[in-house]
Structures are given as C-alpha cells and as structure tokens.
Motif scaffolding. Structure first.
Motif, PDB file in Angstrom:
ATOM      1  N   ILE A 173       0.901  -1.148  -0.028  1.00 11.57           N
ATOM      2  CA  ILE A 173       0.076  -0.152  -0.119  1.00 11.57           C
ATOM      3  C   ILE A 173       0.787   1.106   0.030  1.00 11.57           C
ATOM      4  O   ILE A 173       0.607   2.158  -0.611  1.00 11.57           O
ATOM      5  N   ALA A 174       1.889   1.463   0.783  1.00 11.67           N
ATOM      6  CA  ALA A 174       2.939   2.407   0.728  1.00 11.67           C
ATOM      7  C   ALA A 174       3.524   2.664  -0.536  1.00 11.67           C
ATOM      8  O   ALA A 174       3.568   3.860  -0.890  1.00 11.67           O
ATOM      9  N   ALA A 175       3.977   1.635  -1.150  1.00 11.63           N
ATOM     10  CA  ALA A 175       4.425   1.612  -2.380  1.00 11.63           C
ATOM     11  C   ALA A 175       3.579   2.214  -3.662  1.00 11.63           C
ATOM     12  O   ALA A 175       3.891   3.281  -4.270  1.00 11.63           O
ATOM     13  N   ARG A 176       2.315   1.589  -3.688  1.00 15.33           N
ATOM     14  CA  ARG A 176       1.298   2.090  -4.544  1.00 15.33           C
ATOM     15  C   ARG A 176       1.158   3.683  -4.148  1.00 15.33           C
ATOM     16  O   ARG A 176       0.928   4.214  -5.256  1.00 15.33           O
ATOM     17  N   HIS A 177       0.846   3.874  -3.110  1.00 15.42           N
ATOM     18  CA  HIS A 177       0.376   5.363  -2.678  1.00 15.42           C
ATOM     19  C   HIS A 177       1.528   6.407  -3.357  1.00 15.42           C
ATOM     20  O   HIS A 177       1.322   7.349  -3.647  1.00 15.42           O
ATOM     21  N   ALA A 178       2.631   5.858  -3.162  1.00 11.93           N
ATOM     22  CA  ALA A 178       3.794   6.732  -3.371  1.00 11.93           C
ATOM     23  C   ALA A 178       3.985   6.892  -5.026  1.00 11.93           C
ATOM     24  O   ALA A 178       4.356   7.831  -5.512  1.00 11.93           O
ATOM     25  N   LEU A 179       3.559   5.717  -5.516  1.00 13.81           N
ATOM     26  CA  LEU A 179       3.409   5.619  -7.269  1.00 13.81           C
ATOM     27  C   LEU A 179       2.471   6.631  -7.890  1.00 13.81           C
ATOM     28  O   LEU A 179       2.479   7.246  -8.643  1.00 13.81           O
ATOM     29  N   GLU A 180       1.032   6.196  -7.139  1.00 12.43           N
ATOM     30  CA  GLU A 180      -0.097   6.527  -7.850  1.00 12.43           C
ATOM     31  C   GLU A 180      -0.589   8.053  -7.333  1.00 12.43           C
ATOM     32  O   GLU A 180      -0.965   9.010  -8.180  1.00 12.43           O
ATOM     33  N   ARG A 181      -0.069   8.650  -6.300  1.00 10.69           N
ATOM     34  CA  ARG A 181      -0.623   9.825  -5.695  1.00 10.69           C
ATOM     35  C   ARG A 181       0.457  10.848  -5.438  1.00 10.69           C
ATOM     36  O   ARG A 181       0.381  12.178  -5.654  1.00 10.69           O
ATOM     37  N   HIS A 182       1.809  10.275  -5.538  1.00  5.12           N
ATOM     38  CA  HIS A 182       2.906  11.296  -5.412  1.00  5.12           C
ATOM     39  C   HIS A 182       3.763  11.489  -6.773  1.00  5.12           C
ATOM     40  O   HIS A 182       4.768  11.973  -6.901  1.00  5.12           O
ATOM     41  N   GLY A 183       3.251  10.302  -7.509  1.00  5.89           N
ATOM     42  CA  GLY A 183       3.667  10.345  -8.955  1.00  5.89           C
ATOM     43  C   GLY A 183       5.317  10.186  -8.945  1.00  5.89           C
ATOM     44  O   GLY A 183       6.039  10.223 -10.058  1.00  5.89           O
ATOM     45  N   LEU A 184       5.884   9.076  -8.097  1.00  2.00           N
ATOM     46  CA  LEU A 184       7.004   8.603  -8.203  1.00  2.00           C
ATOM     47  C   LEU A 184       7.084   7.627  -9.444  1.00  2.00           C
ATOM     48  O   LEU A 184       6.058   7.043  -9.729  1.00  2.00           O
ATOM     49  N   SER A 185       8.318   7.328  -9.902  1.00  2.00           N
ATOM     50  CA  SER A 185       8.418   6.633 -10.973  1.00  2.00           C
ATOM     51  C   SER A 185       9.094   5.004 -10.426  1.00  2.00           C
ATOM     52  O   SER A 185       8.854   4.257 -11.193  1.00  2.00           O
ATOM     53  N   ARG A 186       9.776   4.920  -9.270  1.00  2.00           N
ATOM     54  CA  ARG A 186      10.528   3.845  -8.793  1.00  2.00           C
ATOM     55  C   ARG A 186      10.206   3.712  -7.478  1.00  2.00           C
ATOM     56  O   ARG A 186      11.079   4.704  -6.775  1.00  2.00           O
ATOM     57  N   VAL A 187       9.890   2.866  -6.837  1.00  2.00           N
ATOM     58  CA  VAL A 187       9.917   2.682  -5.438  1.00  2.00           C
ATOM     59  C   VAL A 187      10.368   1.017  -5.281  1.00  2.00           C
ATOM     60  O   VAL A 187       9.901   0.226  -6.021  1.00  2.00           O
ATOM     61  N   ALA A 188      11.299   0.936  -4.387  1.00  2.00           N
ATOM     62  CA  ALA A 188      11.473  -0.351  -4.098  1.00  2.00           C
ATOM     63  C   ALA A 188      11.124  -0.770  -2.596  1.00  2.00           C
ATOM     64  O   ALA A 188      11.012   0.051  -1.825  1.00  2.00           O
ATOM     65  N   VAL A 189      10.709  -2.390  -2.336  1.00  2.88           N
ATOM     66  CA  VAL A 189      10.220  -2.686  -1.384  1.00  2.88           C
ATOM     67  C   VAL A 189      11.361  -3.830  -0.952  1.00  2.88           C
ATOM     68  O   VAL A 189      11.453  -4.538  -1.557  1.00  2.88           O
ATOM     69  N   ASP A 232       2.999  -7.309 -10.872  1.00  2.00           N
ATOM     70  CA  ASP A 232       2.662  -6.891 -12.227  1.00  2.00           C
ATOM     71  C   ASP A 232       2.930  -5.440 -12.194  1.00  2.00           C
ATOM     72  O   ASP A 232       2.320  -4.515 -12.978  1.00  2.00           O
ATOM     73  N   GLU A 233       3.730  -4.745 -11.357  1.00  2.00           N
ATOM     74  CA  GLU A 233       3.883  -3.287 -10.972  1.00  2.00           C
ATOM     75  C   GLU A 233       5.316  -3.158 -11.585  1.00  2.00           C
ATOM     76  O   GLU A 233       6.133  -3.135 -10.730  1.00  2.00           O
ATOM     77  N   PRO A 234       5.612  -2.617 -12.795  1.00  2.00           N
ATOM     78  CA  PRO A 234       6.791  -2.454 -13.288  1.00  2.00           C
ATOM     79  C   PRO A 234       7.606  -1.243 -12.634  1.00  2.00           C
ATOM     80  O   PRO A 234       8.903  -1.421 -12.517  1.00  2.00           O
ATOM     81  N   ARG A 235       7.029  -0.375 -11.844  1.00  2.00           N
ATOM     82  CA  ARG A 235       7.685   0.768 -11.251  1.00  2.00           C
ATOM     83  C   ARG A 235       8.094   0.247  -9.696  1.00  2.00           C
ATOM     84  O   ARG A 235       8.641   1.044  -9.052  1.00  2.00           O
ATOM     85  N   ALA A 236       7.743  -0.827  -9.514  1.00  2.00           N
ATOM     86  CA  ALA A 236       8.150  -1.506  -7.948  1.00  2.00           C
ATOM     87  C   ALA A 236       9.054  -2.514  -8.076  1.00  2.00           C
ATOM     88  O   ALA A 236       9.190  -3.623  -8.782  1.00  2.00           O
ATOM     89  N   LEU A 237      10.074  -2.521  -7.336  1.00  2.00           N
ATOM     90  CA  LEU A 237      11.084  -3.592  -7.315  1.00  2.00           C
ATOM     91  C   LEU A 237      10.768  -4.305  -5.780  1.00  2.00           C
ATOM     92  O   LEU A 237      10.869  -3.548  -4.864  1.00  2.00           O
ATOM     93  N   VAL A 238      10.705  -5.359  -5.814  1.00  2.00           N
ATOM     94  CA  VAL A 238      10.644  -6.147  -4.579  1.00  2.00           C
ATOM     95  C   VAL A 238      11.804  -7.017  -4.439  1.00  2.00           C
ATOM     96  O   VAL A 238      12.158  -7.999  -5.158  1.00  2.00           O
TER      97      VAL A 238
END
Length: 308
Positions: free
Chosen positions: A139-155, A172-178
C-alpha cells in the motif's frame, strides 16, 4: 529532519488467542525498547477505504468487516484471527504506512518507522494469511507511485518468512522492485529464486535453514544491494521482520542483533545515494519478545543515524 515513529494504541486492540505468537506483548516490548530514543512521535491515522483499494478489492475489505466478531474471536485461516479490535488495528497499520510516505516525501522526517500490528507482508490480494490482513508495504509503495507520482519505489523485506503478499500485490507493477530474503524452504512455501515478477521486478534470496549472518551479508552484499542501486529507487520501503534472529521460535535462521543493524545500515546507505535517504520501515514479524525488542531498537538506531 530526524526519524519519526508512528504508532497507535489501537494496534494493541488486536487480540489473539492465548499462546498465539502474534500477540499484544510484541508491540508492548517494541515500544518499551524505543521509549528512550529521541524520535518524532506521531499517532497513526487510519487508512481510508481508497488507501486499501490501492492493492485489495472492495469485496475483500467488505468480507473482513463482515467477519469481524462483536466479542471473542473469529478464525479466518489456519493462523490468522479477528477480534473486535482487529480491523481497526489493521486500518491503523496500513494508514501508518501511507502517513509515513507522506511525511518523508514532504520532508517532515528523514525516515520513519511504523511500530504497528497486525503485520502485512503475507496478505495477498484477496486472502488474509500469516497473521496479516492488509499489505501495508505494498500500500505504501502504490501510494507513492499513484498519488505522489514517483517512478520507482523499492520494497525490501528481511523477514524470515517470504513476503508472498507483497510479491503478489506488486508482481505486475513495473515501477516497483521487490527484494526479499527468507529462510527457504519454510512456510509459506514461496520465495524461490526462480520467482522473478511480471517485469523481472522481483528478487528472492533464499537462505538455507541454520545459516547465519555471514550468509545473509553475502547474499545482500553480492545480489540485493547492487540490484537496489541499479534500480535507483526514489523511495525505499522496508518490511522489517525480526524473526530471522537465532532466538526466534518460528524459524531456523541464526542472525544476531548486529546483523539487523548491518542490513539496515546498508539499505540506508543506498537510500542516501539514490533518494536523499527517504526510507519508510514497517514492522512485520519477530516472536521472541526480548530478541524482537533488541533487534527493533538496533534497526531504529540505524535509521536515526542515517537521518542525522
């Protein structure tokens, strides 16, 4: 800016049956260990329905709410229970992760630790399991991507059990690295190196039973940290589980407190290089109360050192 601590007394209201390892005392021990530290303290706000719908469907949330008992307990899988205060606690846990992202991206804190429960990294899209209801880190990662407009978030996840939920939610989220390290084989049975995500965005680091800090440091140093640097995240979210500790009763890795300190320091060093030190960390597992308290304090002390 320093390090913020987000928690809430509602997270003590999630009560499990006597003898259950994910117990109220876990959070009590963590908070007692962190009490002497100079942290920016904030009360967790509850996640909104829209926050939870970032990774879970509305029907799943409705089922959880309908299953919550007015008294006693309701068992929703082999080891995951609801009590009257569970859904409220889970909403505060998920909400703390959203709140933490907002704080670090606004510059209100250098980094944040969320001392909350229930944990989250086993919750899949429509399945509560492994003590977890909502995928807090995802949820934190998706919040950063969708609402703050980040391009790359790592978990990144160093819990002893594989974060199957986070992997499922971000597959299936290419903007997130797990990136996850875990004892393997071990429950929940996922986490093989061959599981690489829908966009080659998952890195699993299986660790053999009875291995210790040396093996972990080699895996993280040779594989995880270079991959994390190459990804150049704009934010790092940590699923901070402390059940790889040698004293933990639920697994068979032999990490010591200094190993948790080391891996935290390395993650924060990458964050300093890539994203101005922006790290959000949320509590996952850890079931020996004293080991949990010591390791969590070491983790937060490293966050504080990194935040200046």
């Amino acid at each position: 800016m320093g390090t913020a601590l987000i928690t809430h007394e509602a997270c003590l209201g999630h009560v499990t049956p006597e003898g259950h390892p994910e117990q109220v005392a876990r959070l009590e021990h963590v908070l007692a260990a962190l009490e002497p530290l100079e942290l920016l303290r904030r009360a967790a706000v509850p996640a909104s329905e829209d926050d939870i719908l970032l990774v879970h469907p509305a029907a799943y949330l409705a089922r959880l709410r309908a299953a919550a008992p007015e008294a006693g307990y309701h068992r929703i899988d082999g080891d995951t229970w609801l009590s009257p205060g569970t859904v409220a606690a889970a909403c505060r846990a998920a909400g703390s992760a959203v709140q933490a992202v907002d704080m670090v991206l606004a510059g209100e804190a250098g980094n944040v630790f969320c001392a909350v429960r229930p944990p989250g990294h086993h919750a899949e899209r429509q399945t509560a399991m492994g003590f977890c209801l909502f995928g807090n880190a995802a949820i934190a990662a998706r919040h950063a991507l969708e609402r703050h407009g980040l391009s790359r978030v790592a978990v990144v996840d160093f819990d002893v059990h594989h974060g199957n939920g986070t992997q499922d939610l971000l597959w299936d989220e290419p903007r997130a690295l797990v990136i996850t390290s875990q004892q393997w084989p071990l429950w929940p049975g996922s986490g093989a190196a061959s599981e690489r995500g829908g966009h080659d965005n998952v890195l699993n680091l299986p660790l053999e039973p009875h291995s210790g800090g040396a093996e972990m440091r080699a895996a993280w140093g040779d594989l995880a940290l270079p991959r994390l640097r190459d990804f150049a995240p704009e934010l790092i979210v940590i699923s901070a589980g402390f059940d790889a500790h040698a004293d933990d009763p639920l697994a068979e890795l032999n990490w010591r407190t200094d190993d948790f300190r080391w891996v935290t320091r390395q993650i924060c060093a990458v964050a300093a290089e890539c994203c101005s030190g922006r790290v959000v960390s949320t509590l996952e597992g850890g079931y020996d109360l004293n080991a949990l308290a010591r390791a969590t304090r070491a983790h937060v002390e490293e966050l504080m050192r990194a935040a200046g």
